[in-house]
Design a protein around this motif. Sequence first.
Motif, PDB file in Angstrom:
ATOM      1  N   GLU A 121       0.838  -1.207   0.000  1.00 41.52           N
ATOM      2  CA  GLU A 121       0.000   0.000   0.000  1.00 41.52           C
ATOM      3  C   GLU A 121       0.869   1.252   0.000  1.00 41.52           C
ATOM      4  N   GLN A 122       1.941   1.230   0.791  1.00 41.22           N
ATOM      5  CA  GLN A 122       2.854   2.368   0.857  1.00 41.22           C
ATOM      6  C   GLN A 122       3.583   2.555  -0.471  1.00 41.22           C
ATOM      7  N   THR A 123       4.053   1.457  -1.029  1.00 41.58           N
ATOM      8  CA  THR A 123       4.806   1.518  -2.284  1.00 41.58           C
ATOM      9  C   THR A 123       3.946   1.997  -3.443  1.00 41.58           C
ATOM     10  N   HIS A 124       2.686   1.536  -3.493  1.00 37.61           N
ATOM     11  CA  HIS A 124       1.827   1.838  -4.636  1.00 37.61           C
ATOM     12  C   HIS A 124       1.335   3.281  -4.656  1.00 37.61           C
ATOM     13  N   MET A 125       1.724   4.068  -3.647  1.00 37.46           N
ATOM     14  CA  MET A 125       1.489   5.514  -3.738  1.00 37.46           C
ATOM     15  C   MET A 125       2.107   6.076  -5.009  1.00 37.46           C
ATOM     16  N   TRP A 126       3.211   5.450  -5.447  1.00 31.57           N
ATOM     17  CA  TRP A 126       3.964   5.973  -6.589  1.00 31.57           C
ATOM     18  C   TRP A 126       3.764   5.135  -7.844  1.00 31.57           C
ATOM     19  N   LYS A 127       2.902   4.127  -7.753  1.00 30.52           N
ATOM     20  CA  LYS A 127       2.573   3.293  -8.914  1.00 30.52           C
ATOM     21  C   LYS A 127       3.817   2.774  -9.645  1.00 30.52           C
ATOM     22  N   PRO A 128       4.676   2.027  -8.957  1.00 29.61           N
ATOM     23  CA  PRO A 128       5.849   1.470  -9.637  1.00 29.61           C
ATOM     24  C   PRO A 128       5.452   0.396 -10.635  1.00 29.61           C
ATOM     25  N   ALA A 129       6.251   0.215 -11.658  1.00 27.31           N
ATOM     26  CA  ALA A 129       6.036  -0.904 -12.575  1.00 27.31           C
ATOM     27  C   ALA A 129       6.442  -2.187 -11.856  1.00 27.31           C
ATOM     28  N   MET A 130       5.652  -3.228 -12.025  1.00 24.74           N
ATOM     29  CA  MET A 130       5.916  -4.500 -11.353  1.00 24.74           C
ATOM     30  C   MET A 130       6.069  -5.596 -12.413  1.00 24.74           C
ATOM     31  N   ALA A 131       7.185  -6.282 -12.393  1.00 24.49           N
ATOM     32  CA  ALA A 131       7.420  -7.410 -13.301  1.00 24.49           C
ATOM     33  C   ALA A 131       7.628  -8.652 -12.442  1.00 24.49           C
ATOM     34  N   MET A 132       6.516  -9.319 -12.105  1.00 26.96           N
ATOM     35  CA  MET A 132       6.573 -10.477 -11.222  1.00 26.96           C
ATOM     36  C   MET A 132       6.715 -11.758 -12.028  1.00 26.96           C
ATOM     37  N   GLY A 133       7.290 -12.776 -11.398  1.00 31.17           N
ATOM     38  CA  GLY A 133       7.497 -14.049 -12.086  1.00 31.17           C
ATOM     39  C   GLY A 133       8.609 -13.983 -13.117  1.00 31.17           C
ATOM     40  N   GLU A 134       9.537 -13.034 -12.933  1.00 29.78           N
ATOM     41  CA  GLU A 134      10.658 -12.893 -13.873  1.00 29.78           C
ATOM     42  C   GLU A 134      11.971 -13.010 -13.115  1.00 29.78           C
ATOM     43  N   ARG A 135      12.776 -13.963 -13.509  1.00 25.26           N
ATOM     44  CA  ARG A 135      14.084 -14.172 -12.883  1.00 25.26           C
ATOM     45  C   ARG A 135      15.165 -13.470 -13.704  1.00 25.26           C
ATOM     46  N   VAL A 136      15.875 -12.543 -13.071  1.00 22.49           N
ATOM     47  CA  VAL A 136      16.934 -11.817 -13.769  1.00 22.49           C
ATOM     48  C   VAL A 136      18.087 -12.772 -14.040  1.00 22.49           C
ATOM     49  N   GLN A 137      18.506 -12.820 -15.293  1.00 23.52           N
ATOM     50  CA  GLN A 137      19.538 -13.768 -15.706  1.00 23.52           C
ATOM     51  C   GLN A 137      20.847 -13.103 -16.120  1.00 23.52           C
TER      52      GLN A 137
END
Length: 379
Positions: A121-137
């Motif tokens: 809730e605190q983070t979404h004040m700024w509406k960050p882009a979320m890329a879930m289920g992605e493993r950085v390679q």
Amino acid sequence: MADTPPTAPPPPPAGPPKSAAPPPASAPAPVTNPSTQAAAPAAPAQPAGDHEVFDVTIIGAGPAGLFGAFYAGLREMHVKIVDALDEAGGQLTALYPEKFIYDVPGFPKIQSIDLVKNLLEQTHMWKPAMAMGERVQGMTRNEDGVMTLTTNKGVHYTRAVLICAGVGAFQPKKLPQPELAQYEGKGLYYSVKSKADFRGKNVLVVGGGDSAVDWALNLKDYAKKVTLIHRRDGFRAHDSSVTALKMSPVDVKLFYELKTVGGEGKVQTATIFDNRTNVETVIPVDAVILTLGYSVDLGPIKEWGLEMEGTRYIRVNSKQETSVPGIYAAGDICAEHDIEPMNLIVEGFAQASRAMNFAYQYLNPASKAFPGHSSEKKL
């Protein structure tokens, strides 16, 4: 390790959300010599396209990563979060959603899942882009200074990176007995997702760390009986928790280990033995929780040319800077030289906020790292 990154030309200014076309495919070059890498120069101003260049990308959506995203938003940086799990919260969501946490300032106690909910809730004040289920390679730095993060699903472009990947990829440590595998999920567990699943059952907890002690205490009011066995007489848990365990109705058996479990299609018995005498005892159980720790692996991050503190941690300085300019780390994944890491949620919060403020200064060299007090802002 010095508290300043390698000398580099000034990076570009950061600011409100912006976008740019992706760097040319021929430009990326692997970061192999961090001590000579230049800080990111300004990305050319180009019309918005399908590929945005973010001011900062946070790897990891655990507590430190989420709070770091909040602070990035507070500094008006365009932020993205990338996480290998499908849900935010890291280990709190994946392993301990119903576990109480007692050392978060302002909360006498709070359940893990509620802490994650509040952080989102605190983070979404700024509406960050979320890329879930992605493993950085992989990570490369392009000729224009923009970094390209490659995941199992695509690519992301960013001027700075904050690594909040916790312990990296983690797998529960298992006992070597091959017959145990058939009972996994059928009475044999490595974590507790719902305490209600153990209501009215005879539960055996194996281990002597914080998780073992905490779950024995957490389940004592749900289960019919809780037995905890530990192979020695010393616990690796908070002193107050051990004291509470000794005063609880939990049946604690020291110098005992698990030999095997038995049952028709599900766990019904456990064979334990006293490791001083090898005398075996068969006890009726409905559930066995193995809390033997986790095998951790930083994965491809180890190939980024980052200086390490031992084999477990990314080395950072007092600004949370790694040895590669523009890349920061916070939380359980990092440590300063010769300083024992605390691996506490509250420590991760402090490190993430520090990293974001110095990342802002990295992107805006003329600015101050101090963000001002949030109470003076009109949010």
